[in-house]
Design a protein around this motif. Structure first.
Motif, PDB file in Angstrom:
ATOM      1  N   THR A   1     -11.053   0.109  -5.970  1.00 24.79           N
ATOM      2  CA  THR A   1     -12.085   1.289  -5.721  1.00 24.79           C
ATOM      3  C   THR A   1     -11.634   2.530  -5.898  1.00 24.79           C
ATOM      4  O   THR A   1     -12.325   3.629  -5.965  1.00 24.79           O
ATOM      5  CB  THR A   1     -12.522   0.880  -4.238  1.00 24.79           C
ATOM      6  OG1 THR A   1     -11.705   1.385  -3.264  1.00 24.79           O
ATOM      7  CG2 THR A   1     -13.592  -0.302  -4.137  1.00 24.79           C
ATOM      8  N   LYS A   2     -10.100   2.549  -5.910  1.00 19.69           N
ATOM      9  CA  LYS A   2      -9.449   3.944  -6.048  1.00 19.69           C
ATOM     10  C   LYS A   2      -8.524   4.142  -7.188  1.00 19.69           C
ATOM     11  O   LYS A   2      -8.734   5.382  -7.725  1.00 19.69           O
ATOM     12  CB  LYS A   2      -8.452   4.144  -4.898  1.00 19.69           C
ATOM     13  CG  LYS A   2      -8.901   3.682  -3.496  1.00 19.69           C
ATOM     14  CD  LYS A   2      -7.986   4.007  -2.503  1.00 19.69           C
ATOM     15  CE  LYS A   2      -8.562   3.839  -1.089  1.00 19.69           C
ATOM     16  NZ  LYS A   2      -7.610   3.977   0.074  1.00 19.69           N
TER      17      LYS A   2
ATOM     18  N   CYS B   1     -13.074  -9.506  -7.247  1.00 21.37           N
ATOM     19  CA  CYS B   1     -12.479  -8.602  -6.568  1.00 21.37           C
ATOM     20  C   CYS B   1     -11.843  -7.695  -7.638  1.00 21.37           C
ATOM     21  O   CYS B   1     -11.182  -6.638  -7.368  1.00 21.37           O
ATOM     22  CB  CYS B   1     -11.309  -9.089  -5.511  1.00 21.37           C
ATOM     23  SG  CYS B   1     -11.957  -9.891  -4.151  1.00 21.37           S
TER      24      CYS B   1
ATOM     25  N   LYS C   1       0.762  -1.244   0.079  1.00 20.16           N
ATOM     26  CA  LYS C   1      -0.010   0.050   0.151  1.00 20.16           C
ATOM     27  C   LYS C   1       1.007   1.226  -0.020  1.00 20.16           C
ATOM     28  O   LYS C   1       0.628   2.217  -0.624  1.00 20.16           O
ATOM     29  CB  LYS C   1      -0.865  -0.133   1.044  1.00 20.16           C
ATOM     30  CG  LYS C   1      -2.017  -1.149   1.235  1.00 20.16           C
ATOM     31  CD  LYS C   1      -2.876  -1.208   2.405  1.00 20.16           C
ATOM     32  CE  LYS C   1      -3.582  -0.010   2.759  1.00 20.16           C
ATOM     33  NZ  LYS C   1      -4.505  -0.230   3.771  1.00 20.16           N
TER      34      LYS C   1
ATOM     35  N   ASP D   1      -8.348  -8.981  -0.342  1.00 18.23           N
ATOM     36  CA  ASP D   1      -8.943  -7.632   0.401  1.00 18.23           C
ATOM     37  C   ASP D   1      -8.164  -6.466  -0.626  1.00 18.23           C
ATOM     38  O   ASP D   1      -8.914  -5.376  -0.570  1.00 18.23           O
ATOM     39  CB  ASP D   1      -8.722  -8.031   1.694  1.00 18.23           C
ATOM     40  CG  ASP D   1      -9.991  -8.711   2.374  1.00 18.23           C
ATOM     41  OD1 ASP D   1     -10.751  -9.017   1.575  1.00 18.23           O
ATOM     42  OD2 ASP D   1      -9.598  -9.046   3.344  1.00 18.23           O
ATOM     43  N   LEU D   2      -7.063  -6.654  -0.753  1.00 19.77           N
ATOM     44  CA  LEU D   2      -6.132  -5.513  -1.030  1.00 19.77           C
ATOM     45  C   LEU D   2      -6.454  -5.026  -2.588  1.00 19.77           C
ATOM     46  O   LEU D   2      -6.523  -4.090  -2.818  1.00 19.77           O
ATOM     47  CB  LEU D   2      -4.575  -5.720  -0.903  1.00 19.77           C
ATOM     48  CG  LEU D   2      -3.627  -4.836  -1.548  1.00 19.77           C
ATOM     49  CD1 LEU D   2      -4.008  -3.382  -0.780  1.00 19.77           C
ATOM     50  CD2 LEU D   2      -2.253  -5.367  -1.426  1.00 19.77           C
TER      51      LEU D   2
ATOM     52  N   LYS E   1      -9.222  -5.577  -3.896  1.00 16.91           N
ATOM     53  CA  LYS E   1     -10.888  -4.949  -4.034  1.00 16.91           C
ATOM     54  C   LYS E   1     -10.491  -3.381  -3.630  1.00 16.91           C
ATOM     55  O   LYS E   1     -11.161  -2.525  -4.113  1.00 16.91           O
ATOM     56  CB  LYS E   1     -11.456  -5.660  -2.924  1.00 16.91           C
ATOM     57  CG  LYS E   1     -13.006  -5.150  -2.927  1.00 16.91           C
ATOM     58  CD  LYS E   1     -13.806  -5.958  -2.005  1.00 16.91           C
ATOM     59  CE  LYS E   1     -13.994  -7.298  -2.188  1.00 16.91           C
ATOM     60  NZ  LYS E   1     -14.661  -8.183  -1.370  1.00 16.91           N
ATOM     61  N   GLU E   2      -9.802  -3.444  -2.704  1.00 16.04           N
ATOM     62  CA  GLU E   2      -9.417  -1.805  -2.011  1.00 16.04           C
ATOM     63  C   GLU E   2      -8.661  -1.056  -3.192  1.00 16.04           C
ATOM     64  O   GLU E   2      -8.978  -0.003  -3.463  1.00 16.04           O
ATOM     65  CB  GLU E   2      -8.439  -1.893  -0.672  1.00 16.04           C
ATOM     66  CG  GLU E   2      -8.182  -0.362  -0.208  1.00 16.04           C
ATOM     67  CD  GLU E   2      -7.238  -0.693   1.070  1.00 16.04           C
ATOM     68  OE1 GLU E   2      -6.843   0.163   1.532  1.00 16.04           O
ATOM     69  OE2 GLU E   2      -7.441  -1.822   1.672  1.00 16.04           O
TER      70      GLU E   2
ATOM     71  N   ARG F   1     -12.180   6.529  -6.423  1.00 14.31           N
ATOM     72  CA  ARG F   1     -13.144   6.215  -5.804  1.00 14.31           C
ATOM     73  C   ARG F   1     -14.379   6.554  -6.690  1.00 14.31           C
ATOM     74  O   ARG F   1     -14.396   5.427  -7.372  1.00 14.31           O
ATOM     75  CB  ARG F   1     -13.132   7.353  -4.775  1.00 14.31           C
ATOM     76  CG  ARG F   1     -11.989   7.454  -3.731  1.00 14.31           C
ATOM     77  CD  ARG F   1     -12.236   8.178  -2.610  1.00 14.31           C
ATOM     78  NE  ARG F   1     -11.027   8.207  -1.621  1.00 14.31           N
ATOM     79  CZ  ARG F   1     -10.812   8.971  -0.641  1.00 14.31           C
ATOM     80  NH1 ARG F   1     -11.689  10.010  -0.362  1.00 14.31           N
ATOM     81  NH2 ARG F   1      -9.966   8.797   0.377  1.00 14.31           N
TER      82      ARG F   1
END
Length: 224
Positions: A69-70, A93, A38, A62-63, A65-66, A130
């Motif tokens: 989104t950005k 994801c 990250k 999870d990373l 997917k995160e 986002r």
């Protein structure tokens, strides 16, 4: 030069893949944990991510997917589990492909090249952060899938910031680029006015901006 980030806690595998990709002319950044990855994404413009599903401090799923989104760049998972269920989870994801351990480095290189060629056609024309989206070809901006009407100067200013996401853009750099674009002189006050107008149009709370962040004494940056 393309920036490839490898997030893989197996140091031998990470370093071996990095060595092979550097020989192909890529700039390679290695991370061994989710948090290191990250940080690397925040501090660099990443073109491609090789991501292990199981990391010592969290899930690669999870990373992925995160990240999606950005920002949007190709992601390929390293995995020792290539069951249909696990692969479906990865694609849900937002990953672009899988490569199962153990694997051929030559196959990996061809896979990366093929995905990057496809992404050049599609992804470089669209910026997503986002719920903000810029279509560079159509020169349109969307927030929550609703079009945001911008002036030519506002659009160009936002485009410059988005194309340099994660990089601090000084006021002088922005002024120079805007002047070149419009053919007219743009002063510091005009820049500030356009930043305020942009914030009113794309920020949920213009007084507490989450997209266009002020770096006091320096300039502006897109993102956190």
């Amino acid at each position: 030069m393309r920036n490839i980030l490898i997030i893989e806690d197996d140091k031998i595998l990470n370093k071996g893949v990095a060595f092979a990709l550097k020989k192909e002319g890529y700039n390679v950044i290695s991370a061994y944990t989710k948090q290191e990855g990250k940080t690397a994404i925040d501090n660099n413009e990443i073109d491609f991510l090789l991501l292990d599903i199981t990391l010592p401090d969290g899930s690669g799923l999870d990373l992925c997917k995160e990240i999606k989104t950005k920002i949007n760049f190709p992601i390929v998972f390293f995995t020792a589990n290539d069951t249909e269920e696990d692969m479906i989870k990865g694609f849900e994801c937002g990953c672009d492909d899988y490569i199962s351990k153990p694997f051929s480095v030559e196959v990996l290189k061809f896979k990366i090249n093929a995905i990057l060629k496809r992404s050049d056609i599609v992804e470089k024309k669209i910026f997503i952060y986002r719920d903000l989206k810029m279509d560079y070809d159509a020169k349109r901006v969307y927030k929550n899938d609703k079009e945001v009407k911008l002036s030519a100067t506002e659009y160009k200013l936002l485009e410059i910031l988005c194309k340099n996401k994660g990089r601090a853009m000084t006021k002088q750099i922005l002024l120079d680029k805007l002047w070149d674009y419009n053919g007219n002189y743009v002063d510091d006050n005009t820049l500030s006015v356009n930043i305020r107008r942009l914030r009113r149009k794309i920020e949920d709370d213009p007084k507490n901006p989450q997209y266009i962040i002020t770096l006091f004494g320096i300039g502006y940056i897109i993102g956190e």
